[in-house]
Design an enzyme around this catalytic site. Structure first.
Site, PDB file in Angstrom:
ATOM      1  N   GLN A   1      -2.115   5.011  -6.749  1.00 51.94           N
ATOM      2  CA  GLN A   1      -2.281   5.482  -5.378  1.00 51.94           C
ATOM      3  C   GLN A   1      -2.724   6.935  -5.402  1.00 51.94           C
ATOM      4  OE1 GLN A   1       1.450   4.109  -3.752  1.00 51.94           O
ATOM      5  NE2 GLN A   1       0.446   2.526  -2.544  1.00 51.94           N
TER       6      GLN A   1
ATOM      7  N   THR B   1       5.763   5.895  -8.353  1.00 53.69           N
ATOM      8  CA  THR B   1       5.956   4.761  -9.264  1.00 53.69           C
ATOM      9  C   THR B   1       5.450   3.500  -8.564  1.00 53.69           C
ATOM     10  OG1 THR B   1       7.840   5.941 -10.190  1.00 53.69           O
ATOM     11  CG2 THR B   1       7.658   3.638 -10.768  1.00 53.69           C
ATOM     12  N   HIS B   2       4.180   3.538  -8.208  1.00 56.08           N
ATOM     13  CA  HIS B   2       3.563   2.381  -7.550  1.00 56.08           C
ATOM     14  C   HIS B   2       2.412   1.884  -8.404  1.00 56.08           C
ATOM     15  CE1 HIS B   2       5.197   4.060  -3.457  1.00 56.08           C
ATOM     16  NE2 HIS B   2       6.141   3.553  -4.210  1.00 56.08           N
ATOM     17  N   ASN B   3       2.728   1.446  -9.623  1.00 52.62           N
ATOM     18  CA  ASN B   3       1.708   0.913 -10.520  1.00 52.62           C
ATOM     19  C   ASN B   3       1.489  -0.550 -10.157  1.00 52.62           C
ATOM     20  OD1 ASN B   3       3.968   2.578 -11.942  1.00 52.62           O
ATOM     21  ND2 ASN B   3       2.096   3.191 -12.946  1.00 52.62           N
TER      22      ASN B   3
END
Lengths: 586, 413
Positions: free
Chosen positions: A345, A512-514
């Protein structure tokens, strides 16, 4: 030597949000379910007691509940011309570890993706014409309408606090006017806002935007979920993200599902058990179970009729690659699927410094905020802008944790007495307007196995090849000035813009938006799993989590991860079990 | 099935009142039902708690749990029908004599850790039903450790003297002026659930003091609070429905069962029928109590200190106004544990923490962490003193010495 264990109906790899969701539904359906979790057992009373839960040094700076990078990490490079090197200390993102997974240390912002997000390719091409050749954006294969009941149920499990904007097609004042049609209100009212949110909302409204409360998994009041689990009112202590909640105020697998599961005789859990590979029949057409290793180095084979990957997206991708399931993605040819469409993101922000007014940022909660969605997804006309997607713009008061938070204006030195004075003057008087931008898949951004570096068990590390794309740069250049304009309207003395410039840097924390790597879709040639999360190659193998996203939307992912999990497990129970086999024929 | 259940229920009720004369034919018909009835009565009597070595994961009803008494450790017996180590060789009459008179099969006296001073009130029919149920258990061979009692208590004959002084073999007496529900509640409280074993004050030799009936008692450094529900009682501000929910679901708007009482709810009361729980509540609510003695008021400085400690450490969960969160965090406005004459339980919970019981109805794991590492003896004493002084039912100050004693006890454990 590998020791063989008795067969179970279902084995789950990883025991966070999706593991808990699958286990609860599958045990309720009568199946014997075993979850394997590489990390330790954790419960709220023992591990996040209020007397020590708010320990910033232990949990954030010393990474108290994240993956142990000395045992297993990943290598990173910006592009294929570089040599990837191991991330020896986490920075940009923080993969979780242990029971509850990242569901323990999340903030609790629980959005639904927009209906158009699920049909990103067909929708955008219909409206704006063909996408650039290198933009490998795809449709999910499942629609918002199909997921709606599952969004609704996940929100009730978590007790989400928010203001609906569209129930059964009726627009409701104060909610998000752009959201997809909901079948019900949120189960709880929004959290109480602070000074900063009031100023943000007023400024946004003055610009003709539509502010609404961030949908929050931090409780605005006491709540009992459909499984009988109790959640307590949030105390606004500001230790959500990176921490466990000691007050039972943040929805997590521990506070919403796991204690129910632990009472069921047909559920089993083995902690400190790391799955090494998914095993297959000799013809390669079915999964037979998984091989895992315990902390003493003993290796076990756990046979199962159904295998479900519930680990973090990066681990699910790596496990498929290590198990030689599915064709690895090749960025040169664009062929293959496993590791394809890794997305992230694009974050930027504007910090507001007040002179006389106090924002008291320590009165916070992970999902305490007001937000506008006017620039998210396809909620605005992109004609001539040269990018698709968007992001929300929000003013959250998530925390003022003392080690992490010391915002100072731009002209202040980075250290010394002047810096200390500025911290003192500004600590109680700042807030921030953030842009949470989507990330569209690009041919070159992908995951594969590293040719050089190995983990503690001798397996190749995952290699990440990632950089921001032209779409990302145009997006952030378009949205950041909007955040800046809102910030200026909030009545502060200074505004400091933190723009997103240059290449992706894996060191500073971003989010932590993998996502991606095990993407879902309509065609085996371009996706790893079908619309139900079922492997195209092995019909008794399912994959869960944000790795299913073909590209990332401008929202926090957990709401959609939860809805996809309930959608998928519903398909297993009602479609797969009566007639095991491929649920979609290519 | 529900008709049968109703018949059983009526049978249980009538049997308890001593009004039911079973015909031989009926006894035949109910032989299966008798086992089911016995299972229910054994559950209501919470036999499984003492007769299972819970700490060491022992088999249900196989005994061997060490019961800490002020006089030493007594190990529970094996109730499974194992010939050598359990009740295998016992007859129905011998079983009844153990419950009714506290005499073992070999004629020796049972230590009153086995609550026969309560079970003596149990009807013969109910005792027989429990026996019938125990006969259906899978036999488990389990040798029971020797009791760890000092001389002369190690001599079982010493119990004879104790019984002479403190044990009356009495039948349950129905009070004709009270409702059937009230009588059923009293039978459950006194004869089966033996609530007084913990909640009634004891004399120096461990016998119930009649005038302390259900007014609270101390056992193994826990204080079991006053559970009289009438005027001035410890449950005066509880509605009957609160008691039913507390026992049945493990939650109430006041507090939740924790630790020892948590075990009782988990193993016993959550499995009882709502009408039985309501009978217990109706009976408890009928018990008035004497007005409390005027409590000594602590110094203003201590109150201010205690209030500050409360705000920093306790208010996040128990609320700034001490009202708690209904069903989740206990209210400290009028807690019967907090304002007990003996503050042992509240001190112990602050030092060591406590977990609310997980039940089938409420699976949440709600707990209070221990503060032993964080608060000094004086700080614990100050916060307890403050809470007792501002409570609806005022109670006197607590000294740092009392906290120190409890801390030492917990560290020894």
């Amino acid at each position: 030597m590998t020791k063989q264990l008795p067969r179970v109906d279902v084995v789950l790899v990883g025991f966070g949000w999706t593991g808990a969701i699958f286990a609860e539904k599958l045990t309720a359906a009568g199946l014997d379910v075993l979850a394997l979790e590489r990390g330790p057992w954790r419960d709220t009373p023992s591990d996040f007691a209020t007397t020590f839960a708010q320990d910033e040094l232990r949990y954030y700076w010393r990474h108290g509940m994240f993956q142990e990078a000395s045992q297993d990490t990943l290598t990173f490079r910006n592009n294929s011309a570089q040599t990837a090197l191991p991330m020896r200390r986490w920075g940009s993102f923080l993969p979780g570890n242990g029971v509850g997974g990242a569901g323990v240390h999340w903030n609790g912002q629980t959005y639904r993706f927009l209906p158009s997000d699920f049909v990103a390719r067909s929708h955008n091409e219909e409206r704006y014409g063909p996408l650039p050749a290198d933009m490998t954006v795809q449709d999910y294969g499942v629609t918002y309408e199909e997921l709606e009941p599952h969004f609704d149920y996940f929100e009730k499990i978590c007790g989400i606090c928010g203001q609906a904007g569209n129930v059964d097609g009726e627009t409701i004042e104060g909610g998000n006017p752009f959201e997809g049609m909901r079948s019900d209100q949120y189960p709880n009212p929004p959290m109480r806002m602070t000074f900063s949110q009031d100023r943000f909302a007023a400024s946004a409204r003055a610009l003709g935007l539509n502010p609404f409360p961030v949908p929050s998994a931090n409780m605005s009041r006491a709540y009992v979920n459909p499984l009988g689990m109790q959640l307590a009112p949030c105390t606004y202590c500001g230790f959500c993200e990176k921490h466990g909640c000691g007050n039972y105020s943040k929805a997590s697998p521990q506070t919403t599902i796991i204690p129910v599961l632990m009472q069921r005789p047909n559920f089993g859990l083995r902690t400190n058990s790391e799955v090494l590979s998914v095993e297959k029949t000799p013809d390669g057409k079915h999964a037979t179970g998984v091989t895992y290793v315990d902390t003493s180095g003993e290796v076990w084979f756990q046979p199962a009729d159904i295998v479900i990957l519930c680990a973090y997206p990066l681990q699910n991708t790596r496990l498929l690659l290590l198990s030689e399931i599915g064709t690895p993605y090749d960025p040169r040819t664009g062929e293959g699927v496993v590791g394809k469409n890794y997305c992230y993101q694009v974050m930027s922000s504007a910090t507001v410094f007040f002179e006389d007014e106090y924002t008291n940022g320590f009165v916070g909660a992970g999902a305490l905020g007001m937000v506008v969605d006017d620039y998210n997804g396809d909620n605005f006309d992109h004609s001539g802008l040269g990018f698709i997607g968007g992001g929300y713009i929000a003013c959250g008061t998530t925390n003022a944790r003392p080690i992490e938070s010391h915002p100072v204006p731009e002209d202040v030195p980075r250290w010394g007495s002047a810096w200390k004075r500025a911290v003192r003057e500004n600590f109680l008087k700042t807030t921030s307007v953030g842009v949470h931008g989507s990330s569209m898949a690009h041919r070159s951004n992908h995951l594969d196995l590293d040719p050089t570096y190995k983990d503690v068990w001798g397996r190749p590390l995952l290699r990440m090849t990632y950089d921001f794309t032209l779409n990302d740069r145009r997006l952030t250049e378009h949205l950041t000035p909007v955040a800046e304009e809102i910030a200026h309207g909030m009545g502060g003395a200074h505004v400091k813009v933190n723009a997103r410039r240059g290449s992706y840097d894996s060191e500073p924390y971003q989010t932590t938006h993998n996502t991606g790597g095990t993407i879902m879709g309509t065609d085996p040639a371009s996706s790893v799993v079908n619309r139900y999360g079922q492997s195209w190659d092995l019909p008794n193998l399912f994959v869960t989590g944000a790795g299913l996203f073909p590209q990332n939307a401008g929202y926090n992912p957990t709401g959609t991860v939860g809805a996809l999990a309930y959608w998928s497990v519903d398909a297993i129970i009602n479609r797969y079990l009566p007639d095991p086999g491929p649920l979609v024929r290519p | 099935m529900s008709r049968l259940r109703n018949a059983l229920l009526a049978g249980t009720f009538a049997g308890a009142l001593g009004l039911w004369i079973a015909s031989a034919a009926m006894a035949q018909e109910l032989s299966f039902s008798q086992v089911e009835r016995g299972r229910y009565l054994a559950t209501a009597s919470d036999c499984v708690a003492c007769h299972t070595n819970i700490e060491e994961g022992g088999k249900r009803y196989a005994g061997g749990r060490g019961l800490e008494t002020p006089f030493g450790t007594i190990y529970s017996s094996n109730l499974t029908p194992d010939e050598a180590t359990g009740l295998g060789g016992w007859s129905r009459d011998e079983f009844y004599r153990a419950l009714n008179e506290g005499i073992s099969r070999d004629g020796s006296h049972l230590y009153p850790a086995m609550p026969y001073p309560h079970f003596t009130k149990m009807s013969r029919e109910d005792a027989d039903a429990i026996f019938a149920y125990l006969r259906t258990l899978e036999p488990v061979t389990a040798e029971i450790p020797e009791n760890a009692l000092p001389f002369p208590l190690s001599i079982r004959m010493s119990v004879a003297g104790w019984k002479l002084l403190f044990f009356d073999k009495v039948d349950f007496a129905v009070d004709p002026d009270q409702s059937q529900e009230w009588n059923r509640g009293r039978y459950l409280v006194d004869a089966l659930a033996h609530c007084g074993a913990c909640h009634t004050g004891k004399n120096l030799l461990g016998a119930d003091k009649e005038d302390e009936y259900l007014r609270g008692g101390t056992l193994d450094n826990w204080y079991a609070p006053n559970i009289r529900g009438g005027v001035n009682g410890g449950l005066a501000d509880w509605e009957a429905e609160d008691i039913v929910r507390f026992l049945g679901e493990g939650r109430s708007r006041h507090t939740a069962p924790m630790q020892r009482m948590g075990e009782v709810v988990g193993l016993s009361t959550q499995h009882l029928r709502d009408e039985d729980l309501m009978a217990i509540a109706v009976y408890l609510k009928s018990l008035d109590d004497a007005p409390r003695e005027e409590a000594e008021a602590p110094a203003q400085a201590r109150l201010e200190t205690g209030e500050a400690i409360y705000f920093d450490n306790c208010a996040a969960c128990h609320s700034a106004d001490r009202s708690g969160v209904p069903d989740i965090f206990a209210s400290l406005e009028s807690s019967n544990k907090l304002t007990a004459e003996d503050p042992a339980t509240v001190i112990r919970i602050i030092l060591g923490g406590a977990r609310a019981q997980q039940t089938e109805a409420v699976p949440s794991q709600i707990a209070m962490p221990g503060f032993a590492w964080k608060l000094t003896d004086q700080q614990v004493a100050d916060v307890v003193t403050y809470l007792r002084a501002v409570s609806d039912r005022k109670a006197g100050p607590v000294s740092a010495g009392e906290v120190e004693d409890m801390r030492e006890h917990l560290e020894e454990k």
